[in-house]
Design a protein around this motif. Structure first.
Motif, short mmCIF file in Angstrom:
data_model
loop_
_atom_site.label_atom_id
_atom_site.label_comp_id
_atom_site.label_asym_id
_atom_site.label_seq_id
_atom_site.Cartn_x
_atom_site.Cartn_y
_atom_site.Cartn_z
N PHE A 165 0.69 -1.42 0.04
CA PHE A 165 0.10 0.17 0.12
C PHE A 165 0.87 1.15 0.09
CE2 PHE A 165 -2.36 3.36 2.08
CZ PHE A 165 -3.55 3.33 1.30
N ASN A 168 2.73 1.83 -3.24
CA ASN A 168 1.76 2.04 -4.47
C ASN A 168 1.51 3.67 -4.05
OD1 ASN A 168 1.79 -0.38 -5.60
ND2 ASN A 168 0.02 -0.89 -4.65
N LEU A 169 1.12 3.98 -2.97
CA LEU A 169 0.91 5.32 -2.61
C LEU A 169 2.01 6.23 -2.81
CD1 LEU A 169 -1.14 7.26 -1.13
CD2 LEU A 169 0.01 6.82 1.09
N ASN A 172 2.11 6.54 -6.55
CA ASN A 172 0.77 7.50 -7.16
C ASN A 172 1.06 9.00 -6.71
OD1 ASN A 172 -0.41 5.13 -8.10
ND2 ASN A 172 -1.51 4.73 -6.64
N PHE A 180 0.82 19.37 -7.09
CA PHE A 180 1.23 19.76 -5.70
C PHE A 180 2.26 20.87 -6.14
CE2 PHE A 180 0.04 15.42 -4.43
CZ PHE A 180 -1.40 15.92 -3.79
N ILE B 28 -8.05 21.57 -4.80
CA ILE B 28 -7.01 21.03 -5.45
C ILE B 28 -6.04 19.94 -4.68
CG2 ILE B 28 -4.84 21.36 -6.88
CD1 ILE B 28 -6.09 24.03 -7.78
N ILE B 29 -5.81 20.62 -3.38
CA ILE B 29 -4.96 19.34 -2.53
C ILE B 29 -5.78 18.24 -2.27
CG2 ILE B 29 -3.76 19.35 -0.52
CD1 ILE B 29 -3.14 22.70 -0.81
N ALA B 32 -6.49 15.91 -5.24
CA ALA B 32 -5.34 15.12 -5.59
C ALA B 32 -4.95 14.27 -4.54
CB ALA B 32 -4.14 16.13 -5.84
N MET B 33 -5.07 14.30 -3.35
CA MET B 33 -4.69 13.41 -2.52
C MET B 33 -5.86 12.30 -2.42
SD MET B 33 -2.01 13.29 -0.91
CE MET B 33 -2.31 12.16 0.27
N TYR B 35 -7.54 11.30 -4.94
CA TYR B 35 -7.33 10.41 -6.10
C TYR B 35 -6.05 9.48 -5.90
CZ TYR B 35 -4.95 9.40 -10.62
OH TYR B 35 -4.32 8.56 -11.65
N CYS B 36 -4.96 10.02 -5.28
CA CYS B 36 -4.02 9.22 -4.86
C CYS B 36 -4.30 7.95 -3.92
CB CYS B 36 -2.80 9.89 -3.96
SG CYS B 36 -1.93 11.02 -5.40
N VAL B 37 -4.81 8.16 -2.99
CA VAL B 37 -5.41 7.17 -2.03
C VAL B 37 -6.53 6.17 -2.71
CG1 VAL B 37 -6.58 6.87 0.17
CG2 VAL B 37 -5.34 8.58 -0.06
N LYS B 39 -6.78 5.49 -5.97
CA LYS B 39 -5.78 4.77 -6.88
C LYS B 39 -4.91 3.62 -5.97
CE LYS B 39 -3.35 4.98 -11.35
NZ LYS B 39 -2.38 4.33 -11.07
N THR B 40 -4.64 4.09 -4.96
CA THR B 40 -3.53 3.16 -4.23
C THR B 40 -4.54 1.88 -3.72
OG1 THR B 40 -2.10 5.12 -3.62
CG2 THR B 40 -2.25 3.07 -2.26
N ILE B 41 -5.40 2.11 -3.26
CA ILE B 41 -6.19 1.16 -2.91
C ILE B 41 -6.82 0.26 -3.97
CG2 ILE B 41 -8.81 0.62 -1.88
CD1 ILE B 41 -8.41 3.29 -0.29
N ASP B 43 -4.89 -0.10 -6.84
CA ASP B 43 -3.58 -0.69 -7.04
C ASP B 43 -3.43 -1.98 -6.20
OD1 ASP B 43 -3.34 0.94 -9.36
OD2 ASP B 43 -1.97 2.23 -8.45
N THR B 44 -3.44 -1.72 -4.92
CA THR B 44 -3.12 -2.74 -3.93
C THR B 44 -4.11 -3.99 -4.11
OG1 THR B 44 -2.47 -0.95 -2.64
CG2 THR B 44 -2.62 -2.84 -1.40
N LYS B 48 -0.85 -5.13 -7.28
CA LYS B 48 0.29 -4.30 -7.88
C LYS B 48 1.34 -3.78 -6.62
CE LYS B 48 1.15 -0.24 -10.65
NZ LYS B 48 0.50 0.97 -11.12
#
Lengths: 448, 53
Positions: A165, A168-169, A172, A180, B28-29, B32-33, B35-37, B39-41, B43-44, B48
């Motif tokens: 996790f 991947n984080l 990403n 940012f 925006i912040i 973006a965060m 999206y990251c979290v 996508k990470t969930i 992917d995991t 991946k």
């Protein structure tokens, strides 16, 4: 002992040495924390601030670290928006330095407001006519950005990176880092500028007051502050990198990376200092006289000539044009002594500029019957200003030890193979003894 | 300060520019965060990064 946490392919000092230095710096930190508690528990009577000095050492330190931390937003801007790929090798450290500077600024503000529990008032009961409200908004938002930029670095530690996790984080977050970085550049432009704007809008204090662009919105100091932070911030990044290299006793960043950042910084300083000179001349011969002041009034007749003409000369010529030229000329930039001189002068220059626009503004008398205001900080103010420095050193030490801050370090410092036990000048059978005691020998960083 | 909630809110240019800028940056912040979290969930969940070590 902690070799499993140390990045691959690099060598660090022993745990004992690391803890010893942590303890020494920790003592300084505790001294600052003691002074901080005094200020919080007993109140701002612990300081030497008074009716003339509502802004004092803390606000200077705040403005100085914010300017010096400008290396983070400008390096990020160059790396992610302009596309200077070489800077990927120093961006991690720039982010760490920026994170330290901005968290230090928040800490100092937390002390300065006297009642930190009411810190949220500035967001909820915002005074939209104040430059400082805008500073508070942008500063807080940019600090969030810096935290987000620092998180992947922490997650890249050898152990955390093993967790899918986190791995991947990190991946990403790197993918969207340009967003940012752009947000950080946007926020920095405004808060750096508004800090400069604070003195520029003080029409009751002709030493700080400047002409405005767009009617009465932005004084020239707004742009000069942003410009100087973008110019001198990278110099601070280079300076801290060089100091780290000296202490670590090894090269951490390749010369071409430093060279590029120094060259850009040089041109930024030159353009900034030309604009600053023009602003100073216009202020000295047009703005100030229009308010009934002559230039000499600001620089003479003050006790001990603390604020003499020398300060103007030092800021603009010695700490402005000189480092700019040293950094622009390739041959000078590549001479280590001149590079060191230039980056130190640039750092002093921007700090001095903040000092002048915070403290000299308040020192200069504004009425014919008033005298110069003199201020010297109390030990509590000094200790709480040193506190963030100690905190910064600790965070750099810990981050350098456990995080892959310098991508080129392993390549620049290949680890030599460990000598055979027989070749070592050890008493016979010692290696065997260690093996027997511990079950198996402790894993060295190189082996790990 | 938020419109409709805070009694100090005024519908003028100053409030709109100041707070608009703040919410714009925070959005925006936050997006973006998020999206990251997410996508990470994803992917995991897809495995991946598991072969990384």
């Amino acid at each position: 002992m902690d070799s499993a946490l140390i990045p691959n392919g690099v060598k660090r000092c022993s745990m004992g040495k690391f803890l010893l230095w942590n303890s020494i710096i920790g003592l300084v930190l505790l001294w600052g924390v003691f002074a901080l508690l005094l200020c919080w528990i007993k109140g701002l009577n612990q300081t030497n601030m008074n009716n003339a000095y509502g802004f004092a050492l803390w606000i200077w330190a705040d403005l100085a670290v914010i300017a010096l931390g400008g290396g983070a937003f400008f390096t990020g801007f160059l790396r992610y928006i302009v596309g200077k790929e070489e800077l990927k090798n120093i961006i991690n450290y720039a982010v760490l330095i920026g994170f330290i500077c901005y968290s230090a600024a928040q800490l100092i503000l937390g002390i300065d407001i006297g009642q930190p529990l009411r810190g949220w008032f500035i967001f909820w009961h915002a005074n939209i006519h104040s430059m400082l409200t805008e500073v508070a908004f942008c500063l807080s938002c940019y600090f969030i950005v810096l935290c987000i930029e620092y998180i992947p670095l922490i997650l890249e530690n050898r152990q955390t990176d093993k967790v899918p996790f986190f791995h991947n984080l990190t991946h990403n977050m790197h993918e969207v880092m340009a967003i940012f970085a752009a947000t950080g550049a946007f926020l920095s432009f405004f808060h750096q500028g508004s800090l400069g704007g604070v003195s520029g809008v003080l029409f009751g204090r002709p030493f700080g007051f400047r002409e405005h662009i767009f009617g009465t919105i932005w004084p020239y100091t707004f742009f000069l502050f942003t410009w100087s932070a973008a110019a001198c911030g990278p110099c601070f990044t280079i300076l801290v990198t060089k100091i780290t290299e000296k202490i670590a006793g090894k090269k951490l960043v390749k010369d071409n990376v430093i060279d590029l950042l120094a060259k850009i910084s040089g041109w930024m300083i030159l353009t900034y200092i030309i604009a600053k000179t023009a602003d100073t001349l216009y202020w000295a011969f047009v703005t100030a006289p229009s308010t009934g002041f002559i230039l000499a009034k600001f620089y003479t007749e003050n006790p001990g000539s603390v604020y003499g003409y020398w300060i103007l000369f030092l800021e603009i010529v010695i700490c402005g044009f000189v480092p700019a030229l040293f950094l622009i000329v390739k041959k000078w930039r590549r001479t280590p002594v001149l590079l060191w001189t230039a980056i130190i002068l640039a750092v002093i220059g921007v700090s001095l500029n903040r000092w002048v626009l915070v403290l000299q503004v308040l020192a200069v008398p504004v009425m014919p019957f008033t005298d110069w205001n003199i201020y010297f900080p109390s030990w509590q103010e000094i200790a709480t200003t040193i506190l963030p420095v100690a905190y910064g050193i600790l965070l750099i030490m810990i981050s350098y030890r456990y995080l892959p801050i310098f991508p080129q370090e392993a390549e620049l410092n290949p680890i030599e193979p460990e000598p055979e036990p027989e070749q070592e000048a050890k008493p016979e059978g010692k290696a065997e003894e260690i093996k027997t005691k511990a079950g198996e020998p402790e894993l060295k960083p190189a082996e790990a | 300060m938020l419109p409709f909630i805070s009694f100090e809110w005024v519908w003028d240019m100053g409030h709109l520019v100041f707070h608009g800028g703040l919410w714009y940056a925070l959005n925006i912040i936050g997006l973006a965060m998020t999206y990251c979290v997410l996508k990470t969930i994803y992917d995991t969940y897809k495995g991946k990064g598991a072969q990384h070590h």
